[in-house]
Design an enzyme around this catalytic site. Structure first.
Site: not given
Ligand SMILES: [Zn+2]
Length: 469
Positions: A282, A294, A328-329, A356, A427
């Site tokens: 992504h 990520d 995606e997130e 991912d 994140h």
């Protein structure tokens, strides 16, 4: 007179047939040899690192629908063209948009001091003047859901669930419920805010953001993650038995829905261009780091894989399609809209796979194949085992975005990375390029070229996998 030679011929033919049947494998020796050359070349000279370096330096954070996202979409198209893809295009999607403002939290009493927090994705803010309320602690989201409303009403619900560190990342599932469902539960019980212990495995003073479920929550409340040391601090204060009162000052902004894009690049098949092997990652990231792990690493791995396959003297039999999914997130938005828009073509997708899970070494090869196709995975394993990869299970989702295809019966491959430290950075502002090891990326690309080339090149197909519902 002619009987004897004919018999001899027949039995010779039958014998040959028997031998062929016994040794007939779906992947030819020639295909395996090409894959082996590709694998060794990838170990030697693949350069996914420069792709993730370029994305993190030249674009950086790229939340869905943001200015960074727009630049990432432009970057991805340009990069794919430069890498020699045959066809590069985008497909527009609609995404909800949100701007992070500030998030301050401090203990007012009994022991005044500041706390390090981060808003969860799409959190509302506090009133302009902030809010002050007592903390009520819950071991996990279920305890909050089951709590009587009068225990929660008017307070700040604090979900204090620790995440366990594992190589597979399976500690994430049990911990993430507080983030995804906590705000809804808190709002329903008229809490004034939600705070959670970050869903992560580190002890850094960074909070981990991430998406929560917001659809249909009529009166959402501010939702924040505390860094692990700050969750410890709050826990220790609560253990002293006095009420702990916290002040929150949070400002975020929900924007109108807007456009984002799936960016797609193809190596066009030489014989069956309409049949496709999809590999993906992504393109969007959270806003606080540069999205190196990520999912910049995944973007780089699949782009470099396709570039190496495009360097072969001829195109593979079917099309290799790289999809860099948007949004995606915030709930697999790009993948869902892709599958919706292309549902008539799903039968032409031989399989899907996504990278991912950071930039760790690949150690396990999972699949989701019909049982009759297991020998293909066994043959792939011959080339993957020397990379230190073991055969896993047949329950692969193929990765988050791939799971949307898998739910429609599309087969999947999963090259499972070592995720031991993935959730230290996931994140957070600490998801940056220095966490990516160029040598480990080479091992990743080596495994990806084997799987991607063989799936694109092999004679037969992989059938469909029955879905549960
Ligand atoms: Zn991701």
């Amino acid at each position: 007179m002619k009987l004897r030679p004919l018999l001899a011929m027949t039995s010779g033919f039958l014998a040959a047939l028997a031998v062929t049947t016994a040794t007939a494998k779906p992947l030819s020796q020639e295909d395996l040899s090409v894959a082996e050359v590709l694998r060794d070349r990838a170990l030697e000279s693949s350069d996914a690192y420069s792709i993730v370096e370029s994305l993190t330096v030249e674009v950086g954070p790229r939340p869905a629908g943001s200015e960074g996202d727009r630049r990432a979409v432009a970057w991805a198209q340009e990069k794919m063209k430069a890498l020699g893809f045959d066809r590069v295009y985008t497909e527009q999607i609609e995404v909800p948009r949100w701007n992070r403002g500030h998030a301050h939290a401090r203990v007012v009493s009994p022991f005044p001091q500041p706390l390090v927090v981060s808003s969860l994705g799409y959190s509302v803010g506090t009133p302009e003047e902030g809010l002050t309320a007592e903390i009520v602690e819950f071991a996990d989201v279920s305890e909050l859901i089951e709590a009587p409303a009068d225990k929660v009403r008017g307070k700040i619900a604090f979900i204090n669930k620790r995440m366990e560190r594992t190589r597979t990342g399976e500690g994430y599932g049990p911990a993430v419920g507080g983030r995804s469902r906590g705000m809804r539960a808190a709002a329903e019980k008229e809490a004034v805010a939600l705070m959670i212990r970050s869903v992560g495995t580190d002890s850094d003073r960074f909070a981990h953001t991430g998406m929560m479920s917001i659809d249909g929550v009529e009166e959402p409340v501010p939702a924040l993650a505390l860094s692990a040391p700050d969750a410890n601090l709050l826990e220790a204060m609560l253990e002293r038995g006095q009420p702990v009162v916290v002040n929150l000052d949070v400002h975020n902004q929900r924007l109108e829905d807007g456009p984002s894009f799936n960016v797609i690049g193809e190596i066009t098949g030489r014989e069956k261009p309409e049949e496709v092997m999809i590999i993906g990652a992504h393109l969007d990231s959270w806003d606080e780091g540069t999205g190196a792990l990520d999912d910049g690493a995944g973007v780089a791995i699949v782009m470099e894989t396709a570039r190496m396959i495009a360097e072969l003297p001829q195109r593979p039999r079917r099309t290799l399609r790289v999809i860099l999914y948007g949004a995606e997130e915030i709930g697999l938005v790009g993948a869902k809209q892709y599958v919706e828009a292309h549902q008539d073509e799903l039968d032409n997708i031989i399989a899907v796979s996504e990278s991912d899970f950071g930039a760790g070494k690949i150690w396990r090869f999972d699949t989701r194949l019909p049982e009759t196709k297991f020998d293909i995975a066994d043959q792939m394993m011959q080339l993957l085992a020397p990379l230190g990869i073991e055969r896993g299970n047949n329950q692969s989702s193929g990765g988050p975005d791939s799971s949307v295809f898998v739910a429609r019966g599309v087969p999947a491959f999963g090259l499972y990375q070592d995720g031991t430290d993935y959730f230290d950075y996931h994140h957070t502002p600490n998801d940056t390029l220095d966490k990516v090891d160029p040598e480990i990326l080479k091992q990743n690309v080596a495994a990806w070229v084997v799987m991607s080339f063989l799936a694109s090149e092999m004679e037969g197909d992989l059938g469909r996998v029955p879905t549960e519902n």
